[in-house]
Motif scaffolding. Sequence first.
Motif, PDB file in Angstrom:
ATOM      1  N   LEU A  97      20.002  21.971  47.616  1.00 41.50           N
ATOM      2  CA  LEU A  97      20.025  21.730  49.057  1.00 41.50           C
ATOM      3  C   LEU A  97      20.809  22.788  49.832  1.00 41.50           C
ATOM      4  CD1 LEU A  97      20.221  17.842  49.492  1.00 41.50           C
ATOM      5  CD2 LEU A  97      18.340  19.393  50.063  1.00 41.50           C
ATOM      6  N   PRO A  98      21.985  23.231  49.381  1.00 41.47           N
ATOM      7  CA  PRO A  98      22.669  24.301  50.113  1.00 41.47           C
ATOM      8  C   PRO A  98      21.829  25.569  50.250  1.00 41.47           C
ATOM      9  CG  PRO A  98      24.205  23.242  48.627  1.00 41.47           C
ATOM     10  CD  PRO A  98      22.858  22.670  48.314  1.00 41.47           C
ATOM     11  N   ILE A  99      21.087  25.913  49.215  1.00 36.59           N
ATOM     12  CA  ILE A  99      20.232  27.102  49.295  1.00 36.59           C
ATOM     13  C   ILE A  99      19.095  26.868  50.279  1.00 36.59           C
ATOM     14  CG2 ILE A  99      18.566  28.513  48.020  1.00 36.59           C
ATOM     15  CD1 ILE A  99      20.397  28.261  45.579  1.00 36.59           C
ATOM     16  N   LEU A 100      18.455  25.713  50.197  1.00 39.38           N
ATOM     17  CA  LEU A 100      17.288  25.442  51.044  1.00 39.38           C
ATOM     18  C   LEU A 100      17.662  25.255  52.505  1.00 39.38           C
ATOM     19  CD1 LEU A 100      15.372  23.026  48.656  1.00 39.38           C
ATOM     20  CD2 LEU A 100      14.640  25.303  49.348  1.00 39.38           C
ATOM     21  N   ASP A 153      13.788  30.527  57.168  1.00 39.07           N
ATOM     22  CA  ASP A 153      12.436  29.993  57.323  1.00 39.07           C
ATOM     23  C   ASP A 153      12.130  29.126  56.103  1.00 39.07           C
ATOM     24  OD1 ASP A 153       9.786  29.410  57.651  1.00 39.07           O
ATOM     25  OD2 ASP A 153       9.084  31.495  57.597  1.00 39.07           O
ATOM     26  N   ARG A 154      12.227  27.813  56.283  1.00 42.27           N
ATOM     27  CA  ARG A 154      12.041  26.913  55.141  1.00 42.27           C
ATOM     28  C   ARG A 154      10.592  26.854  54.667  1.00 42.27           C
ATOM     29  NH1 ARG A 154      15.740  21.547  56.278  1.00 42.27           N
ATOM     30  NH2 ARG A 154      17.532  22.634  57.198  1.00 42.27           N
ATOM     31  N   SER A 155       9.676  27.358  55.486  1.00 46.51           N
ATOM     32  CA  SER A 155       8.271  27.346  55.064  1.00 46.51           C
ATOM     33  C   SER A 155       7.941  28.518  54.133  1.00 46.51           C
ATOM     34  CB  SER A 155       7.346  27.395  56.283  1.00 46.51           C
ATOM     35  OG  SER A 155       7.446  28.654  56.958  1.00 46.51           O
ATOM     36  N   ARG A 156       8.883  29.461  53.999  1.00 48.62           N
ATOM     37  CA  ARG A 156       8.688  30.560  53.048  1.00 48.62           C
ATOM     38  C   ARG A 156       8.978  30.051  51.649  1.00 48.62           C
ATOM     39  NH1 ARG A 156      12.070  34.623  51.344  1.00 48.62           N
ATOM     40  NH2 ARG A 156      13.639  34.014  52.886  1.00 48.62           N
ATOM     41  N   ALA A 157       8.074  30.343  50.726  1.00 50.53           N
ATOM     42  CA  ALA A 157       8.119  29.731  49.398  1.00 50.53           C
ATOM     43  C   ALA A 157       9.372  30.108  48.623  1.00 50.53           C
ATOM     44  CB  ALA A 157       6.884  30.134  48.603  1.00 50.53           C
ATOM     45  N   LEU A 158       9.952  29.125  47.951  1.00 54.89           N
ATOM     46  CA  LEU A 158      11.031  29.330  46.983  1.00 54.89           C
ATOM     47  C   LEU A 158      10.614  28.636  45.691  1.00 54.89           C
ATOM     48  CD1 LEU A 158      13.817  30.121  45.959  1.00 54.89           C
ATOM     49  CD2 LEU A 158      14.742  28.058  47.051  1.00 54.89           C
ATOM     50  N   THR A 159      10.531  29.398  44.617  1.00 55.40           N
ATOM     51  CA  THR A 159      10.162  28.855  43.321  1.00 55.40           C
ATOM     52  C   THR A 159      11.368  28.876  42.395  1.00 55.40           C
ATOM     53  OG1 THR A 159       7.889  29.651  43.560  1.00 55.40           O
ATOM     54  CG2 THR A 159       8.603  29.036  41.350  1.00 55.40           C
ATOM     55  N   TRP A 160      11.693  27.710  41.883  1.00 55.66           N
ATOM     56  CA  TRP A 160      12.822  27.551  40.969  1.00 55.66           C
ATOM     57  C   TRP A 160      12.258  27.459  39.557  1.00 55.66           C
ATOM     58  CZ3 TRP A 160      17.872  26.210  43.109  1.00 55.66           C
ATOM     59  CH2 TRP A 160      18.869  26.025  42.144  1.00 55.66           C
ATOM     60  N   ILE A 161      12.545  28.460  38.720  1.00 53.44           N
ATOM     61  CA  ILE A 161      11.990  28.489  37.359  1.00 53.44           C
ATOM     62  C   ILE A 161      13.055  28.018  36.381  1.00 53.44           C
ATOM     63  CG2 ILE A 161      10.753  29.835  35.640  1.00 53.44           C
ATOM     64  CD1 ILE A 161      10.170  31.930  37.757  1.00 53.44           C
ATOM     65  N   GLN A 162      12.830  26.864  35.792  1.00 54.38           N
ATOM     66  CA  GLN A 162      13.771  26.274  34.845  1.00 54.38           C
ATOM     67  C   GLN A 162      13.462  26.805  33.444  1.00 54.38           C
ATOM     68  OE1 GLN A 162      13.976  23.753  32.150  1.00 54.38           O
ATOM     69  NE2 GLN A 162      16.119  24.349  32.328  1.00 54.38           N
ATOM     70  N   ILE A 163      14.442  27.519  32.853  1.00 51.23           N
ATOM     71  CA  ILE A 163      14.242  28.130  31.537  1.00 51.23           C
ATOM     72  C   ILE A 163      15.204  27.561  30.502  1.00 51.23           C
ATOM     73  CG2 ILE A 163      14.304  30.276  30.218  1.00 51.23           C
ATOM     74  CD1 ILE A 163      13.408  31.766  32.691  1.00 51.23           C
ATOM     75  N   SER A 190      11.305  18.955  52.732  1.00 50.63           N
ATOM     76  CA  SER A 190      11.777  19.693  53.910  1.00 50.63           C
ATOM     77  C   SER A 190      11.643  21.201  53.781  1.00 50.63           C
ATOM     78  CB  SER A 190      13.246  19.346  54.179  1.00 50.63           C
ATOM     79  OG  SER A 190      14.059  19.796  53.106  1.00 50.63           O
ATOM     80  N   ALA A 191      11.123  21.668  52.641  1.00 54.52           N
ATOM     81  CA  ALA A 191      10.993  23.107  52.439  1.00 54.52           C
ATOM     82  C   ALA A 191       9.791  23.372  51.535  1.00 54.52           C
ATOM     83  CB  ALA A 191      12.259  23.683  51.821  1.00 54.52           C
ATOM     84  N   ASN A 192       9.337  24.612  51.579  1.00 60.58           N
ATOM     85  CA  ASN A 192       8.251  25.043  50.686  1.00 60.58           C
ATOM     86  C   ASN A 192       8.895  25.380  49.351  1.00 60.58           C
ATOM     87  OD1 ASN A 192       6.023  26.085  49.431  1.00 60.58           O
ATOM     88  ND2 ASN A 192       5.590  27.656  50.967  1.00 60.58           N
ATOM     89  N   PHE A 193       9.132  24.346  48.556  1.00 57.18           N
ATOM     90  CA  PHE A 193       9.986  24.438  47.380  1.00 57.18           C
ATOM     91  C   PHE A 193       9.269  23.844  46.174  1.00 57.18           C
ATOM     92  CE2 PHE A 193      13.663  22.349  45.017  1.00 57.18           C
ATOM     93  CZ  PHE A 193      14.086  23.512  44.393  1.00 57.18           C
TER      94      PHE A 193
END
Length: 319
Positions: A220-223, A228-238, A255-258
């Motif tokens: 949440l702090p990052i998002l 621009d919350r509509s810009r994609a953020l992809t979190w890759i869990q490795i 609330s975001a393109n997440f």
Amino acid sequence: MYAAVVRSFDKAPQYDLFDTPQPSGKNEILVDVLAAGLHTRVRSQANGSHYTSSDQLPLIPGIDGVGRLPDGKCVYFVAPDTSLGTFAEKSVIDLRRSVPLPEGVDPVLIAAAMNPAMSAWVALQRRVDFQPGQKVLVLGATGNSGQMAVQIAKLLGASHVIGAGRDQQRLHALAALGADDLVSLAGDPEEVAERLGEAASEVDIVIDYLWGKPAELAMLPILTKRSDRSRALTWIQIGSVAGPTAAVPSVALRSANFQVIGSGQGSVSTAGYVAEFPDLIAAISAGKLTVNAESFPLSDVEKVWNAPTNHGKRVVFIP
């Protein structure tokens, strides 16, 4: 042949005589093992904790290595999905899971680097549509795989790479490996999450080797700080060094393109991994990735296994 043999999941492998495996399929061949890396994945294989592990004992640990074919050519290979791994004088390989090595390449270097480097390489090449110029946060950047991830993100064209980790000495060393910004994960977890939000709010991709509470608190702090919350953020869990589970806030997904995805065995096919081997081997062979390798004779496996872990080195066994 001699091999490192696990006969109990709560004990280190022991150097012992073991029946030499024999090829049984049309694509299988017996090779002389030249070098095999002691990766985190190998330790979890040997203690039975990895999600792909079975209860079959005895087993020979080791998931990949460098081998010499009967014709004298050298290959990098990933071991078949059996209990007979690569910590042995000889190993049966499936030729479809191997690629030839360039002349003169150091087997120890390849054995040390391929596994920790492959996680980030495959994640960026196979799990997302990574584009040059994008920004990347590596969460858990002070581990061996995290250090590789920083370098690989830069090598593949990231415009800005943020390295986040707890080990202060190794964190500062990331600048020389290509990190543009550094975030310490030491201290109060809530304060750490806020630091990540300030530093990484505009990243496009998070490569996460930690998971657990650090990931849960940072989302949440990052998002919420994104311009621009509509810009994609992809979190890759490795990886899941900090814990196997993390509660993803529902509001983060609304609330975001997440999106949160994983990268590992199963999410990428074996063929997909093998297709990436040549380019990664070329990068390692050309010196484009810094590799800290330390080799030991396989006969020392029990002693090395029980010794304090040197997180700055990747251990490689030479049969």
